[in-house]
Design an enzyme around this catalytic site. Structure first.
Site, PDB file in Angstrom:
ATOM      1  N   THR A   1       7.573 -13.687 -23.208  1.00 32.32           N
ATOM      2  CA  THR A   1       8.495 -15.214 -23.242  1.00 32.32           C
ATOM      3  C   THR A   1       8.872 -15.552 -24.544  1.00 32.32           C
ATOM      4  OG1 THR A   1       7.009 -15.812 -21.370  1.00 32.32           O
ATOM      5  CG2 THR A   1       8.106 -17.288 -22.868  1.00 32.32           C
TER       6      THR A   1
ATOM      7  N   LYS B   1      13.148 -17.943 -18.038  1.00 33.95           N
ATOM      8  CA  LYS B   1      11.834 -18.249 -18.296  1.00 33.95           C
ATOM      9  C   LYS B   1      11.447 -19.697 -19.063  1.00 33.95           C
ATOM     10  CE  LYS B   1       7.251 -17.373 -19.001  1.00 33.95           C
ATOM     11  NZ  LYS B   1       6.230 -17.767 -18.018  1.00 33.95           N
TER      12      LYS B   1
ATOM     13  N   LYS C   1       3.510 -22.951 -28.130  1.00 37.78           N
ATOM     14  CA  LYS C   1       4.469 -22.117 -28.781  1.00 37.78           C
ATOM     15  C   LYS C   1       5.708 -21.957 -27.858  1.00 37.78           C
ATOM     16  CE  LYS C   1       4.554 -18.063 -27.209  1.00 37.78           C
ATOM     17  NZ  LYS C   1       5.087 -17.180 -25.944  1.00 37.78           N
TER      18      LYS C   1
END
Length: 291
Positions: free
Chosen positions: A95, A170, A238
């Site tokens: 990701t 994503k 994150k």
């Protein structure tokens, strides 16, 4: 059966490697920090360096924690791009920022490598059971060729377009996950302050048209005080930062996502980063003066 390399043995990578082995593939593995592997990965060949693990492999799979790990593992001297054999396919489930995806794809092309961005939806259990949802970007013919490999780890596989479109998809999905985690925590706070019976609450949240797997599973776990990490809160933070940075780069206005990011930052500041992402609910409960 394929002879392939797999780099990145965190919560997600271990499960993905497990299912590749179950499907009969020969898997060599490497992780940035040495770690003990579960019994299900005993057949994997552990290598000590990136050049060793990719040597002779026409397919290299990667699942890392984000852009910094990507650059270190893929783009540095002696990294995957530098060490893989021309003609090899790199399949990257990290990701990340789609702009980093384009950076890696360009570097791969210069070395005669093919690169696909293939991030996944799901957490520890889905990875372990081969029930991940892949969103993929890159050359369509390359995607079609390696799709049977992805299918061994997947519930569903989706092709979204050229390089970076999987990475962007994503972030779109994770925006929804992060927002739903916040709204679930607020809803549970309100329910608890109202004295609603937890089982009665979940009995109707299970079946309403606004229910979801996250509401059903995480709702019960939170109400029982279970924040065992399946997807670390620090990783959700994150990802929230990645979403905000990327949105600004393309001019998308995401005002509520900015608030969501600040809530995850506050939760991390309270030392909740190594718990499940749902540990955000502990912060929200505290804000409502709930134990």
């Amino acid at each position: 059966m394929a002879d392939l390399a797999f780099l990145g043995l965190g919560i997600m990578g271990r499960g993905m490697a497990r299912n590749l082995l179950k499907a009969g593939h020969r898997v060599s593995v490497w992780n940035r920090t040495p770690r003990d592997l579960p019994a299900d990965l005993v057949e994997a060949k552990v290598e000590a360096s990136i050049p060793e693990v990719v040597s002779g492999k026409r397919l290299v799979m990667v699942c890392l924690t984000g852009p910094d790990a990507q650059r270190e593992t893929l783009l540095s001297q002696g990294g995957v791009i530098d060490s893989a054999e021309p003609g090899s396919v790199i399949v990257d489930a990290t990701t990340t920022d789609p702009r980093v995806t384009l950076e890696v794809a360009e570097a791969a092309e210069k070395r005669g490598l093919q690169y696909l961005d293939t991030p996944v939806f799901g957490s520890k259990n889905e990875a372990w059971e081969g029930q991940l949802d892949f969103v993929c970007g890159g050359d369509r013919a390359t995607f079609d060729a390696i799709r049977p490999i992805l299918d061994t780890m997947a519930a569903t596989v989706h092709y979204l377009g050229p390089s970076s479109k999987g990475a962007a998809a994503k972030l779109v999905g994770n925006l929804l996950v992060a927002a739903q985690m916040v709204s679930l925590g607020e809803a549970l706070s309100l329910a608890r302050k109202s004295g609603i019976d937890p089982e009665g609450l979940m009995s109707y949240l299970d079946v309403t048209d606004f229910s979801s797997g996250l509401i059903r599973g995480v709702g019960r776990a939170t109400l029982s005080g279970d924040f065992t990490p399946h997807f670390y809160l620090k990783h959700m933070l994150k990802d929230a930062r990645l979403i905000g940075d990327y949105a600004r780069s393309v001019g998308a206005s995401l005002p509520t996502t900015a608030v969501t990011t600040e809530l995850y930052q506050a939760a991390a500041n309270k030392g909740l980063g190594d718990l499940n992402a749902s540990a955000l609910h502990k912060l929200l409960f505290e804000m409502s003066r709930l134990d």
